[in-house]
Structure formats: C-alpha cells, structure tokens
Write an enzyme that holds these catalytic residues in place. Structure first.
Site, PDB file in Angstrom:
ATOM      1  N   GLU A 152       0.831  -1.201   0.000  1.00  0.00           N
ATOM      2  CA  GLU A 152       0.000   0.000   0.000  1.00  0.00           C
ATOM      3  C   GLU A 152       0.868   1.255   0.000  1.00  0.00           C
ATOM      4  O   GLU A 152       0.595   2.218  -0.724  1.00  0.00           O
ATOM      5  CB  GLU A 152      -0.917  -0.018   1.222  1.00  0.00           C
ATOM      6  CG  GLU A 152      -1.895   1.132   1.292  1.00  0.00           C
ATOM      7  CD  GLU A 152      -2.755   1.078   2.541  1.00  0.00           C
ATOM      8  OE1 GLU A 152      -3.476   2.064   2.804  1.00  0.00           O
ATOM      9  OE2 GLU A 152      -2.703   0.070   3.279  1.00  0.00           O
ATOM     10  N   ALA A 190      -6.603   2.198  10.765  1.00  0.00           N
ATOM     11  CA  ALA A 190      -5.973   1.062  11.427  1.00  0.00           C
ATOM     12  C   ALA A 190      -4.460   1.009  11.276  1.00  0.00           C
ATOM     13  O   ALA A 190      -3.778   0.381  12.091  1.00  0.00           O
ATOM     14  CB  ALA A 190      -6.575  -0.241  10.903  1.00  0.00           C
TER      15      ALA A 190
END
Length: 728
Positions: A152, A190
C-alpha cells in the site's frame, strides 16, 4: 462523452477499514500514444509514463468496510459491492467492460481479521464479481486480495511521484545529491505507512531493506527505483485511540464499572462512553464508565507519546516507531507529502485551506490548543450554526484533539520531521531549476512535510499508483521480443545476485503487453505506419479543424449563391436545372456522382430548381443507366478523447501529471460504398416522354411497380456516428 476505441479503463475497489471506495481510471492505448509522440517528435512524451486520467464523479464510497462482513460473508456482494458495480457500469462504455480489469484490494481493516475470514471474503467477492459482472478478472489471487501495508505504501509512493512529476521530469525535481523523488506518508484508521527513496549513502547501506520497482515509459524503456517502505499496523488513528483509552483505564482504574475517566484529549466538558459515543443521559453516566474531556492539549501530547513504542528494543538503529528499523531520513533531500489523516487532521476542523502553503508546526499547534481549550457546548453551538455543516462535522470536532496530538507525535517524535517554526529549523537548501523551485515552494513540496489531498485537482490515492503500474505493464519493451529480466512490477532488491534481474518474489501488475501492430519500435524509431486520419491529439485536431473550416466556408458560399438564385426568374431556374440534370445523367453514365435514381445531387437539384409545368420535361431513370447507385455511405470509426472541458471539477489534471489532459479525436473514413440494388428496385422510367399521361403507372393490381417509401432507401440508413456517444 465520446466513444474511443483507443481508451483503456481500469477499476479499483479500495477496501479500507471504514468503507470501500470505487476508483475508475483510463489512459490512452500505448500504441496510439507512441505513434503520436514519434510523429510529432515529442521526446518528453516518449520518456514519460502513460497518462492516467480520472474524474471526481468516477469515485464513490460506501460504508462500512468489507471487513464488517467477516461473519456474514454471503451478503458482501449483494449488500456491499453491487452499488459500486452499478456506478462503474454507468461510467465505462459497455463495449469496453470485458477488457476492463477490476481489482479489489483490502487494507488494514481486513488485515485485522483472522486468516480464515480473509480467505472466505476474498473468495466470495471474486465469485460474485465473476457471476454478476463482465469485467476482466482472470486471476482471483491477483485481482482480489488483502495487500500488505508495505505494498500500500509503495503504491502511494508511485502515485505521489507520478502526480508531482518526479518520474517524468527528474531534471526539474533535483533536490540535491542526485535525488529527485518525494517521500510518501499515509495514515488511515488502522495503520500508517511510510515510503521513500533513501539518499545514495543510505541506499547502499540498507540495500537489503529496499524494494526494487520497475516501470516502463511509452517508448518501452525500463525505469527502475529502489524504495524503502514499511507499515505500522495498529498505528492508524482509530486503533491508536483504542489503545489510548485502554491506557486511561489502567491509569485511573475503574470501580464497579462506574468510574469517570478524565481525558485531556477531548474538548472540555465533552462526555463519552469508552467507545466514543457522546453521553447525554444522566442515568447512563451513573450506570457506566464514562470519559470526561478536560481540554488540556499539552497533557494530551504527553499521554499519547508512549503509544509510539519508542522504548521497544531496536535491533538496528535508527528505529522510528515500535522498535521498527528504518533507514536514516535525509531531510535535505527527502521531502514528504502526507495523505488521508495527515490531510484531514491538519485541515477541516482547524480551518486550514487547500491553498495554504507548507505545514508549519508552531502555527498548527497554536490552532489546536485554542480549539481544544474551548467548552464543548460552545464548539457544538458553533457547528450547528454553520451553513456548510455535514453529518460528520460533530464527530470530526469530537475526535480532532486526539487526532492532532497523535499526528504531531507520529510526525515529529516518531518519523523525525523537523518542527519548522519552533525549533529554528529552516527549509533545506535544494538544487532545482528556478521554475520548479518557485512552483514547489508555492505548493510547499520542498518543505520537510506537506499534507495534501489533491495535486492539480487529482486525489492522491494509492489506487492511482496501482493503476500506473498496470498501464505501464501494457507497454512492450523497447527493441526486444519479450521482457524477461525487465518485467514491470516490484519485489526484493536483488543485492549481490549476479545475473538476476527479476527476483523470485516479483509482484506482477496483472497486465500484459502485445507487439504493436505495425512492427516494433527500436532505438527510439518506430516502424509503425502512421495513420494520417488518426485525430487523437490536440495538434492534430487543430490541423484538421483548419481544413474543415475552409470546406465549411465554401459550403456556406455555395449555399448563399443557391439561395440568391432561388429568387431569380423561374424560367432561368428551369434552364439551369436542365443543364445540371444533363450533367448528372452524363456523370452517372460514367460512374460518377449521383448514381441511381433519385441520387443525392438529382434529388437536391429537383427540390431547388423545381420541375417544368409544361409538357416538355425530363425524367432521369436509374434503369436507363443500369448503375449501382452510391446510395450507401459509410463512416469509419471515430475515436474521441476528452479534454478538460468534458471533465467535472475532479478534473483530469496532467494526464494525471501536472498538466491538463487533452482532447483527442481519432478515426478514418471509407469511400462511399456502391449499393447492389437492382434496376427495378431503383424504380424509375426508362423512356423519355413528352406527355404527362404516358408517364402514369398502371395500377398496382395490373403489375404496376407502385411507389417506394423514401424511408426504406439505403441512402437514409443511419451512419454509425448516429449512435449515442456514451463513454462515461
């Protein structure tokens, strides 16, 4: 929007912890892009990555996240994905769907689920998309997956440098020490990520910790980068808040579940449950443990600092957060942009505007302290009185103080970004071109850190990085028959492995390339035959428009002459009609214009000039000539690419690089196609006659031909261009 056979599309579903966001991207077919660049001698374009475009209305987000379906897997398609698929189908042309890849990539929210639930969800999602859509989904493991935080971060790094121009124009982004790329910071609910290319010294020292990234420019040349990327799972703002509340409980303790916990990270007077729900009922206060805000921001900073885990063992210094090793960051050359919570937490609630220059620690902290010291009732009243309030404004205000303290700690004590404005730190000296320096200063990108949401109107999202990689994978390698050893993708940096160009853990983009139709380009020269009728780019379009304008003016002049003639004496019109009619007849005998009874010119002249009312007039018969009439006219495909005028305010930015996308038209025309109608089908009389009575047809019952409807004439068949142009 126009249909364009030379567009490629891609769909990505970003499945985050709080919701799933649809992103649609498109780009020019690489063969067309190469032909145009070669034709016009555009070396910059040849050395650039594909120009990816998107628009604001091509995104859509729904709540909650995919991870909430861990216990109800069978419902994820119908209740969650279908609305996103429906929106995508409204944007992508129907004929393009089967060639459009779809990806669902889940991030931190899914990473927190047990592996068995992750597997069940990804399997169900793939099955649902295959059953209910026609999108290209050849490999479930590749297209539907839970991606690592490092992946990511790397995608985000690609997107950032793509938009800022660090890839396509490295000479204009030299930060010193041969460095021309920007670092990337991301923080969600998160997790948090960091990705950057270390300076040359650190890159050599920590070569085993770097990822090798390989892209491919329009001319087929490989472009390689070595990037460090890592993630901190549990260090997103929501997970950090949960850990913080647990620390509050340990710090103050609870007695019979009826304690009140003072929280310096909440505005003064705000009372919530442990999970953050505001408490207004006094009975709930007495029955449950609650948190009461004190609005002491300096104390908040102290109490959030331990969450960084700076005291954890570190095997190899430097360690930034949670004992995790990171190569030393040289802020003289490493300039970071921060997205997601880095943007939202520094803007919005605290009043920063998108046009503001670089983040300034002293100014930001002053705003935060002033806001958090206010009484909650005053904050709430202020929000309720605003005209631009939205349903999340109250929640944003409630969480703003904790988020600000967490960002400050992560940014300055965790990552080590200099506190510009309070520590006497100054902007690093850089070696860049004057124009690039001025532009970068205005946008703050040469500061150590700058929060961003969009660059030139384009949202900075890691999904863009994934699509850049995919589009680059569609370009054939330069001067080779295959790309073995030069595949687009990323993987481990192959240090000390002689002859190894592609690591065994290589992550492929999911795209494939095919040789260009007219032959492969070698050494910067293409053997592709250029199509002079390809109206794909602005300069071609302007050239074509110039020719079309001249023809149009000529048509207007002819039309004016005909109108003027219309008002002249009727006998002169008849004489001219007779001459034109004779010319038409001779031309048709020679296979020229007008072919067939009622050909385009004869019909037109009949309407303009009229027929004779006397007994002496002429009829032209298709049966007399026996020709195949040119009564069918076909147009080839017309490809149109959209420019900024087609775009919504989401814009299409610089390809999405820093310049605006262009309007492009392409296509070609065939010559008029001669029909194959029989002489009888073109009905008309063979014989010239001087008597109107002799021209009368026998009744249909007596074998008369009857009268054909013009509606059925092939000349009235619709051109392919008359179909709706629906590309969006």
């Amino acid at each position: 929007m126009g249909k364009g056979k030379h567009w490629r599309y891609g769909v990505i579903l970003d499945a985050g912890s709080s919701g799933t966001r649809l992103h649609i991207y498109r780009w020019q077919d690489p063969e067309k892009a190469l032909k145009h660049a070669l034709k016009h001698g555009q070396s910059d374009a040849l050395n650039s990555l594909p120009k990816i475009m998107t628009e604001k209305k091509w995104t859509m987000k729904i709540h909650p996240g995919v991870s909430t379906f861990g216990d109800k897997v069978a419902d994820v398609g119908r209740e969650h994905l279908q609305s996103l698929v429906d929106h995508a189908m409204q944007i992508i042309p129907r004929e393009k769907v089967k060639d459009t890849p779809i990806f669902l990539m889940a991030t931190a929210g899914m990473r927190l689920l047990p592996q068995v639930q992750q597997t069940a969800l990804t399997s169900e999602i793939c099955s649902y998309l295959r059953k209910h859509t026609d999108f290209s989904l050849p490999d479930c493991d590749l297209h539907i997956q839970v991606i690592k935080g490092e992946t990511e971060g790397l995608y985000g790094w690609i997107a950032s440098n793509y938009l800022l121009g660090g890839f396509d124009n490295p000479d204009k982004h030299q930060h010193g020490k041969g460095h021309h790329t920007y670092g990337f910071l991301d923080m969600g609910g998160a997790s948090a990520q960091i990705a950057f290319a270390p300076n040359s010294t650190e890159a050599e020292k920590h070569a085993n910790d770097l990822k090798l990234l390989r892209l491919r420019t329009i001319d087929g040349s490989p472009s390689e980068y070595k990037v460090f990327t890592t993630t901190w799972l549990g260090f997103g703002v929501n997970q950090a808040r949960a850990s913080y509340v647990e620390n509050l409980e340990e710090l103050y303790g609870t007695e019979n579940s009826q304690s009140e916990l003072p929280d310096p990270c909440l505005p003064k007077g705000l009372r919530t449950t442990l999970d953050g729900t505001p408490v207004t009922d006094i009975k709930s206060v007495k029955a449950n443990t609650t948190i009461i805000g004190t609005g002491a921001f300096d104390e908040c900073l102290k109490q959030t600092y331990p969450l960084l885990g700076k005291d954890k063992p570190c095997d190899d210094k430097p360690c930034l957060i949670n004992g995790q090793h990171v190569p030393a960051i040289d802020f003289d050359v490493n300039h970071f942009i921060g997205v997601s919570e880095y943007w939202h937490t520094t803007h919005g609630v605290f009043g920063a505007q998108e046009g503001d220059k670089a983040y300034d620690f002293a100014t930001y902290q002053k705003k935060v302290k002033s806001f958090c010291a206010q009484d909650w009732n005053a904050i709430k009243s202020s929000i309720q009185s605003r005209k631009d309030k939205n349903k999340y404004a109250m929640q944003d205000a409630q969480e703003a103080c904790f988020k600000a303290s967490w960002l400050i700690n992560i940014l300055h004590d965790g990552i080590g970004v200099p506190r510009i404005g309070i520590e006497g730190d100054k902007m690093p000296k850089v070696n860049v071109s004057k124009g690039a320096l001025e532009s970068a200063k205005d946008k703050g990108f040469l500061e150590p850190f700058q929060p961003v949401d969009k660059i030139d109107g384009i949202e900075v999202s890691w999904t863009l990085g994934k699509m850049v990689l995919y589009a680059a994978g569609q370009i054939p390698p330069k001067g080779e028959n295959d790309d073995r050893g030069n595949e687009v993708g990323f993987g481990s940096n192959p240090v000390g492995l002689t002859g190894v160009k592609t690591p065994t853990d290589w992550q492929f983009p999911g795209s494939s390339w095919r040789p260009f139709a007219g032959g492969h380009h070698k050494g910067g020269n293409s053997t592709i035959d250029d199509d002079h009728d390809d109206w794909d780019f602005d300069d071609d379009l302007l050239h074509k428009r110039g020719g079309s304008t001249t023809g149009f003016l000529g048509f207007l002049a002819l039309l004016l002459l005909l109108v003027l003639y219309w008002f002249r004496k009727r006998d002169r019109r008849v004489r001219l009609y007779t001459r034109v009619n004779s010319f038409v007849r001779r031309s048709r005998k020679q296979g020229g214009i007008g072919g067939g009874h009622g050909g385009p010119l004869s019909t037109f002249t009949s309407k303009i000039f009229g027929g004779s009312r006397s007994g002496n007039y002429e009829r032209v018969s298709a049966m007399e000539e026996g020709l195949s009439g040119a009564d069918q006219f076909e147009l080839g495909d017309v490809d149109s690419s959209l420019d900024d005028s087609d775009s919504s305010d989401g814009g299409s930015g610089s390809g999405i690089s820093s310049s605006s996308s262009s309007s492009r038209f392409g296509g070609n025309r065939t010559q008029p196609q001669l029909g194959s109608l029989s002489a009888l089908d073109r009905s008309g009389l063979v014989v010239r006659t001087d008597s109107r009575e002799r021209l009368m047809l026998p009744p249909f019952s007596q074998g008369g031909v009857g009268r054909r409807s013009r509606a059925g004439s092939p000349t009235r068949m619709k051109s392919p261009l008359m179909s709706p142009l629906d590309e969006r």
